[in-house]
Structures are given as structure tokens and as C-alpha cells.
Design a protein around this motif. Structure first.
Motif, PDB file in Angstrom:
ATOM      1  N   ASP A  91       0.848  -1.196   0.000  1.00  0.00           N
ATOM      2  CA  ASP A  91       0.000   0.000   0.000  1.00  0.00           C
ATOM      3  C   ASP A  91       0.885   1.248   0.000  1.00  0.00           C
ATOM      4  O   ASP A  91       1.985   1.258   0.540  1.00  0.00           O
ATOM      5  CB  ASP A  91      -0.903  -0.009   1.241  1.00  0.00           C
ATOM      6  N   GLY A  92       0.398   2.299  -0.638  1.00  0.00           N
ATOM      7  CA  GLY A  92       1.086   3.587  -0.589  1.00  0.00           C
ATOM      8  C   GLY A  92       2.307   3.700  -1.471  1.00  0.00           C
ATOM      9  O   GLY A  92       3.184   4.538  -1.231  1.00  0.00           O
ATOM     10  N   VAL A  93       2.392   2.874  -2.520  1.00  0.00           N
ATOM     11  CA  VAL A  93       3.543   2.920  -3.414  1.00  0.00           C
ATOM     12  C   VAL A  93       3.314   3.971  -4.503  1.00  0.00           C
ATOM     13  O   VAL A  93       2.279   3.972  -5.173  1.00  0.00           O
ATOM     14  CB  VAL A  93       3.811   1.550  -4.062  1.00  0.00           C
ATOM     15  N   LEU A  94       4.294   4.853  -4.663  1.00  0.00           N
ATOM     16  CA  LEU A  94       4.231   5.882  -5.698  1.00  0.00           C
ATOM     17  C   LEU A  94       5.348   5.675  -6.703  1.00  0.00           C
ATOM     18  O   LEU A  94       6.479   5.312  -6.338  1.00  0.00           O
ATOM     19  CB  LEU A  94       4.373   7.275  -5.092  1.00  0.00           C
ATOM     20  N   PHE A  95       5.041   5.911  -7.962  1.00  0.00           N
ATOM     21  CA  PHE A  95       6.100   6.035  -8.947  1.00  0.00           C
ATOM     22  C   PHE A  95       6.833   7.345  -8.701  1.00  0.00           C
ATOM     23  O   PHE A  95       6.345   8.245  -8.017  1.00  0.00           O
ATOM     24  CB  PHE A  95       5.523   5.994 -10.364  1.00  0.00           C
ATOM     25  N   HIS A  96       8.010   7.455  -9.276  1.00  0.00           N
ATOM     26  CA  HIS A  96       8.834   8.640  -9.037  1.00  0.00           C
ATOM     27  C   HIS A  96       8.222   9.919  -9.593  1.00  0.00           C
ATOM     28  O   HIS A  96       8.627  11.012  -9.209  1.00  0.00           O
ATOM     29  CB  HIS A  96      10.229   8.429  -9.624  1.00  0.00           C
ATOM     30  N   ASP A  97       7.241   9.790 -10.492  1.00  0.00           N
ATOM     31  CA  ASP A  97       6.558  10.985 -11.004  1.00  0.00           C
ATOM     32  C   ASP A  97       5.348  11.361 -10.157  1.00  0.00           C
ATOM     33  O   ASP A  97       4.595  12.277 -10.497  1.00  0.00           O
ATOM     34  CB  ASP A  97       6.134  10.786 -12.457  1.00  0.00           C
TER      35      ASP A  97
END
Length: 491
Positions: A91-97
Motif C-alpha cells: 500500500d502507498g507505493v508511488l512512482f517517481h513521477d
């Protein structure tokens, strides 16, 4: 009292100054520069050397000991028939953008791997996937057409890292992943710069930044390390210098194993190599130990098939292709080539290829085979040899983990086409019983050794040099990666 206060102040200032100057970055040197920065659309291990785990992550991942652990998938359940894998994502994973990584991105990634026009070098590993369904944003189900005992292992490869549709257009120059480091800049022919991802979903990196520099010449590599211009040289290309580094307290030398089967690849469809007798002759003309000693200064383990000696399923088949130049000459005569023949020998940049190639060409000449050496850059090798199949012989180290399955692909660059072997690998992929898998892997090793598909040379050792204060570096290389996520400087 004033003296004590002054002393305390001096100590505090000293600590502050030391903290301010503590190193928080790293400069890593590699011999090979990636041809581009998309690990999901090329066979070049140099891409993973920079980006695996650092910038890109998969559902599962390899650890330093070769084990497979959860990655972007924090857990999974497997149906009793082995056909359905239900993955629960972190949960809560973001790509670098800044965009969110969810089940839709996993579907996009797997669909792109399996697309008809896919450029994924390991597409065959995932062809058992028949459907991927979103259950909710953090849950997905992967359905297989048949059981695949290697699925979790295969998903840990760099070829299966999760990418997003929003950033895919420029991925080869501007990679956007989910890892502990973000891509900053690629100054081609010089360096790639990364910076710590402060929004990382997992344990954050200790280092603030990392610079990967590319130094192909062994002499320049030695000079750069000695001058302190680099902090860590992964897979140091001049093994003859390692004793000097070992004797210098400024450095640490790491010697471990890799998944790199170093082979003299043979174009099995190019005459006269389409004749088993000729391939046998080539195998018996090669003195493996002379190559290990002469090109690698003793670092390397002889192999007689395409399988890592540290794997529990390994079978020692070196005796099948023992050095015997008189036998090689006899085999050539039996094949109608008593006067020998000419062929090409393409050598990519790594030292094992360039140095080993000179030795092999000399050994082949002794039995009447003239191997005309052509040195090529890595991009040229990928284009003309790997994709174009325009070669007689070449030398390359296959660094993908447990990749004997490539011999089941008749379109692979050495063009080995054996339906019985293909059936065996298909059965192996469907098998989950560990003992049965070991038996089948042993059989697979024996088949390609008996067919002398390639000249099997040695398992590449992982020999790296680092400054003494670095901690958390991988000694072994279970995949071609320079994982910096747990690297730090000693205090």
C-alpha cells in the motif's frame, strides 16, 4: 569552569564538523554502459546493473543470497491446482513521477511483456500467463494456462519490473520506477546519476545520491580506483590487480559467485557448426583452465554445461568436453574438414571476452580452425549477433539466473532447435515437486552437453573492489545488479 565550557564547545564543534562532512554519496564504476534504460525491452544485463532494485522493482525480488522475497507484492496465495496466483500489493507505493502504483500498472506491465510486438528478452518465461484480473486496486489475480513452478522466481527478474503507462514513452531515456532511488541524469558515455527517493514506500536508502560511471578500459579502471575517483568498482575488469588491492588497507576486495555462465556461443544453424562433429571438435579444442588462468587470473569455475555450479541441481559434465586437441582434429577429419576452416569470432567489450577470445582463437588455430576476431561494442553485439544472428562464434557471459530454458527457444541467437529438449523444459515449467525438478534439470544439462550446443567455459566470479569504509555491498551476484538500497559508509 570556563576551561571546561571551552572544551565542551570544541568537542561539539568537532562533532558537528564531522557530521557535516560525513560522506552520503557514492560513485560506482561499471565496465559496461547500458544501451538504454528499459530493463523490460533488452537482453543487456548492463541495464539491470544500474537500475535493478535501485530504480525499478518487481512483484518479487532477489536478495544477495539468491532467495526470492516479496517486492511490490507483499504477499500471495496459490490455488491448489497451481493455476491461480492472487497477489496483494504494497500500500502507498508511488512512482517517481508521483502517480500511484496499483494493480492496473501490473496488468499493463504483464500485457506489454506478452504483446505480439514485445521486445522483452525473456518473454517466454511469462507465456503461461493467460489472464490477469484486477480484484481491487491492491489485489490482482494471475491465471496460468498450466502450472509454472518458476513463476515467483521469474517475476523477480529485471525483465518483469513494474512500469507505468504514463511514463512508458520515454522509459529508455527517462526511467520512472518505484525504487529507493530516482533517476536524475544520463550523460551518455560518462555517467548516470540517481538521487534518494524520499517518498519511498519501504525502508529508505541511507545514501543521498549515487553516480554510476562507465570505465571500459582495465588500465583506466585500475587508475580510477587507485586515485580514489570511484568508491566501488563492481565486477572489476582487471583481476591481475586484485592482489595489490588486497594488500592495501584503503580497499576491500569482494570475491563471490555469479549466475554468469561464460560460453563460447556457436551459431548452430551456420555451416559447418550445424554438424555435431564440428561442435564437438570445437569443445575438445578448448583448454578451459588455460582461459581461466590467462584471461581471468585464476578466478572462475570450469563448467561443462549451461548451469551454475553453486546450484543444488548442478551436474559436473566437464569431462564430456575435456581438452583433447588430437581428438578435435580427428572429429574435424570425420566431418570432412581435415584441412580446417575459417569462421568469425565476435568479442564484446568485457575482459573475459576480449582476453579469453585471444586465447581461444589460438587454441582453435592449433586444430586447424581459423577464428577471425572482430571486437565489437555492446550495442553492435546486440544488433548483429544477438538479434541479427550474423556470427559463427562469440563469447558472452549469460548472467540471468537459472536460464537453461533459453535452449528451448529455437529463435534464440545460437539457434539450437531440439523438440525433445523443448518438451522437457515445458514439463519442467509445469512441475512443482522439488525432487522431480532437480531430476529434470539434470537431464536438461546432459542433453545440451551431449549436443555440444556451445563451448562451455567457466562460471564468472564476482570480483569487485571498494573503499574500506563501504558496508552493505553484495559479494555474490544472484542477478546482474548493483543493489545500493542498503549500502552505507561506516561511521
Amino acid at each position: 569552569m570556563q576551561s571546561i565550557k571551552s572544551s565542551l564547545l570544541a568537542v561539539a564543534l568537532a562533532v558537528t564538523a564531522a557530521s557535516a562532512t560525513a560522506q552520503t554519496d557514492i560513485t560506482v564504476a561499471l565496465q559496461l554502459e547500458p544501451p538504454h534504460l528499459d530493463p523490460t525491452s533488452a537482453a543487456a544485463g548492463a541495464i539491470d546493473s544500474v537500475l535493478y532494485s535501485n530504480v525499478f522493482e518487481g512483484l518479487t525480488r532477489f536478495m544477495a543470497d539468491g532467495s526470492v522475497v516479496p517486492g511490490l507484492a507483499k504477499s500471495w496465495e496459490i490455488s491448489d491446482d497451481g493455476l491461480r496466483y492472487t497477489f496483494t500489493l504494497q500500500d502507498g507505493v508511488l512512482f517517481h513521477d508521483g502517480t500511484t502504483m496499483d494493480a492496473e500498472d501490473v496488468i499493463f506491465t504483464l500485457d506489454r511483456i506478452l504483446a505480439e510486438d514485445s521486445a522483452n528478452a525473456q518473454k517466454a518465461l511469462y507465456e503461461a500467463i493467460s489472464a490477469v484480473d484486477v480484484i481491487d486496486p491492491l489485489t490482482l489475480r494471475v491465471t496460468l494456462s498450466e502450472p509454472n513452478g518458476n513463476l515467483l522466481f521469474n517475476l523477480a527478474w529485471g525483465d518483469a519490473v513494474i512500469v507505468a503507462p504514463e511514463s512508458i514513452e520515454n522509459i529508455k531515456q527517462m526511467p520512472v520506477g518505484t525504487g529507493a532511488f530516482k533517476f536524475v541524469e544520463w550523460a551518455q558515455s560518462d555517467r548516470i546519476e540517481l538521487v534518494r527517493n524520499d517518498d519511498y514506500w519501504g525502508t529508505p536508502a541511507v545514501l543521498d545520491s549515487a553516480t554510476f560511471k562507465f570505465i571500459s578500459d582495465p588500465t583506466a579502471a585500475f587508475a580510477a580506483v587507485m586515485a580514489g575517483d570511484v568508491d566501488f568498482f563492481s565486477a572489476f575488469p582487471a583481476p591481475e590487480n586484485l592482489p595489490q588491492f588486497e594488500a592495501d588497507p584503503r580497499f576491500q576486495v569482494l570475491v563471490g559467485s555469479t549466475e554468469g555462465e561464460t560460453i563460447l556461443s556457436i551459431n548452430n544453424k551456420m555451416p559447418p557448426f550445424d554438424n555435431l562433429l564440428v561442435r564437438r571438435a570445437v569443445a575438445h579444442a578448448i583448454d578451459r583452465q588455460a582461459i581461466i588462468d590467462g584471461a581471468m587470473f585464476g578466478y572462475g569455475t570450469p563448467i561443462g554445461t549451461h548451469f551454475a555450479p553453486h546450484n543444488p541441481a548442478y551436474v559436473d559434465l566437464t569431462g564430456k568436453s575435456a581438452y583433447d586437441p588430437e581428438k578435435a582434429k580427428s572429429l574435424l577429419a570425420e566431418a570432412g574438414l581435415a584441412d580446417g576452416f575459417e569462421t568469425t569470432l565476435y568479442l564484446p567489450p568485457p575482459s573475459y571476452a576480449r582476453r579469453g577470445g585471444e586465447i581461444i582463437a589460438s587454441q582453435l588455430a592449433e586444430v586447424g580452425i581459423t577464428a577471425k576476431i572482430t571486437n565489437v561494442e555492446w550495442a553492435q553485439w546486440l544488433e548483429s549477433v544477438f538479434r541479427g544472428k550474423d556470427f559463427g562464434l562469440t563469447i558472452v557471459s549469460h548472467t540471468e539466473p537459472m536460464d537453461i530454458g533459453i535452449y528451448a527457444n529455437p529463435d534464440y541467437y545460437f539457434q539450437y532447435d531440439n523438440p525433445a529438449f523443448q518438451d522437457l523444459i515445458a514439463t519442467l515449467n509445469r512441475t512443482t515437486d522439488p525432487e522431480m525438478r532437480i531430476e529434470m534439470m539434470a537431464e536438461a544439462q546432459t542433453i545440451i552437453a551431449d549436443d555440444y550446443v556451445n563451448g562451455y567455459l567457466f562460471q564468472l566470479a564476482n570480483t569487485s573492489v571498494a573503499k574500506a569504509g563501504l558496508r552493505g555491498l553484495w559479494a555474490n551476484a544472484p542477478t546482474q545488479a548493483t543493489d545500493l538500497t542498503a549500502v552505507s559508509w561506516a561511521e
